[in-house]
Design a protein around this motif. Structure first.
Motif, PDB file in Angstrom:
ATOM      1  N   ALA A  36       0.853  -1.188   0.000  1.00 61.10           N
ATOM      2  CA  ALA A  36       0.000   0.000   0.000  1.00 61.10           C
ATOM      3  C   ALA A  36       0.885   1.233   0.000  1.00 61.10           C
ATOM      4  CB  ALA A  36      -0.922   0.011   1.216  1.00 61.10           C
ATOM      5  N   ALA A 120      -2.864  -0.964   4.317  1.00 58.94           N
ATOM      6  CA  ALA A 120      -3.532   0.269   3.887  1.00 58.94           C
ATOM      7  C   ALA A 120      -3.869   1.147   5.085  1.00 58.94           C
ATOM      8  CB  ALA A 120      -4.803  -0.067   3.103  1.00 58.94           C
ATOM      9  N   ARG A 306      -9.276   3.085  -1.767  1.00 60.27           N
ATOM     10  CA  ARG A 306      -8.236   2.381  -2.531  1.00 60.27           C
ATOM     11  C   ARG A 306      -8.360   2.602  -4.038  1.00 60.27           C
ATOM     12  NH1 ARG A 306      -9.536  -0.761   1.853  1.00 60.27           N
ATOM     13  NH2 ARG A 306      -7.845  -1.814   2.983  1.00 60.27           N
TER      14      ARG A 306
END
Length: 332
Positions: A36, A120, A306
């Motif tokens: 991420a 993330a 995302r």
């Protein structure tokens, strides 16, 4: 490896997804297989060649991005071998390189991730989370506090709402559009209003009754911030850490003269940069550790938006048009 490269300053379409040579860690560094990579509004200004808290890249092409999480897959000479194979997160500081499948950084910048914290979410906390806790150093929230949070559906706004509610404060969240307002309400705000509606200040006044707000967390500037400041009670605080609503790249923060502050009976101060780090004991890692600990404990829960790494240009356009909710993260 694949990475996003910028060959010329300009619009989001200048970000291209390319195959390029994998970086090698220097002595004292590690290489991270990125799971991420964080995207910051500041990245959009740097993409255009503008200089602010971080200097624009001195040489092109460059790989943007300064926040990464993943697994250490290679070590530079002299680096502690125990890092190999560990899940980590790091803010790369002044060095870009995050929008890639592989990134290098100094081992001193690493934080090991607990098993239950996703990459993330860790990326959200290493930058956005540390800034949120840095801002919160400048106020003392409690049951008597009434906080107004513009951009309450954004990465920092989401965390400010949660922190203030945890402290027992009354929270008023401002967001643009019904979907974002619903998200702010779900996040725990006592009142969530659409700042795009011209009557929103009246809605807040009706909710407050005879009370006034005690603090405005201002990341937007412009007319929205001014209307929020007008809702402060005497003795209230205006904390400034952005001005996205005044123009993403060419706006100005909302400021007041000493005479205006005295007439309103409030204070106003900028809380970014050296003053924030000084309050954190002179070491930004103190804020990073606190942010990651809060996420690990579940007391702060970052919202993540995302995008695939290959769609970095789309992510930039969405940020610039306020089409995102939470922290924007690229996933290779």
């Amino acid at each position: 490896m694949h990475a996003i490269r910028l060959h010329a300053f300009g619009p989001a379409d200048n970000l291209t997804y390319e195959e390029t040579e994998a970086p090698a860690p220097a002595p004292g560094q590690v290489r991270i297989k990125v799971a991420a990579a964080g995207v910051h509004l500041l990245d959009t200004a740097l993409r255009e060649g503008m200089t602010g808290p971080f200097p624009a890249p001195a040489e092109l092409p460059t790989v943007p991005g300064r926040e990464v999480a993943g697994t250490v897959d290679a070590l530079g000479e002299g680096t502690d071998p125990s890092w190999l194979g560990k899940r980590v997160v790091a803010h790369l500081g002044m060095a870009p390189g995050g929008y890639a499948e592989l990134a290098v950084t100094d081992a001193a910048r690493l934080h090991e991730l607990p098993d239950h914290l996703g990459e993330a979410e860790a990326v959200a906390m290493i930058g956005t989370g540390r800034t949120t806790l840095g801002i919160l150093q400048f106020t003392d929230l409690g049951p008597d506090s009434i906080a107004i949070v513009p951009a309450a559906a954004g990465g920092i706004g989401t965390l400010l709402v949660q922190y203030a509610k945890n402290a027992g404060a009354t929270v008023i969240g401002l967001a643009g559009g019904p979907e974002k307002v619903a998200r702010v309400r779900e996040n725990g705000a006592d009142l969530a209003v659409d700042y795009k509606e011209p009557t929103w200040p009246e809605e807040v006044r009706a909710f407050l009754g005879t009370r006034g707000a005690t603090v405005v967390f201002d990341s937007v500037g412009g007319d929205t911030a001014l209307a929020a400041v007008d809702l402060l009670a005497e003795g209230g605080q205006h904390l400034v850490f952005g001005w996205s609503g005044a123009g993403l790249h060419d706006g100005e923060p909302l400021t007041f003269t000493e005479e205006e502050l005295a007439a309103r009976g409030i204070t106003s101060e900028g809380v970014l940069g050296p003053v924030m780090i000084q309050k954190a004991g002179g070491d930004v890692r103190n804020l990073e550790l606190a942010a990651l600990s809060a996420a690990s404990a579940g007391t702060l829960r970052p919202a993540v938006h995302r995008f695939p790494l290959s769609e970095a240009a789309k992510a930039h356009r969405a940020l610039e048009t306020r089409g995102t909710m939470g922290k924007v993260v690229l996933v290779p």
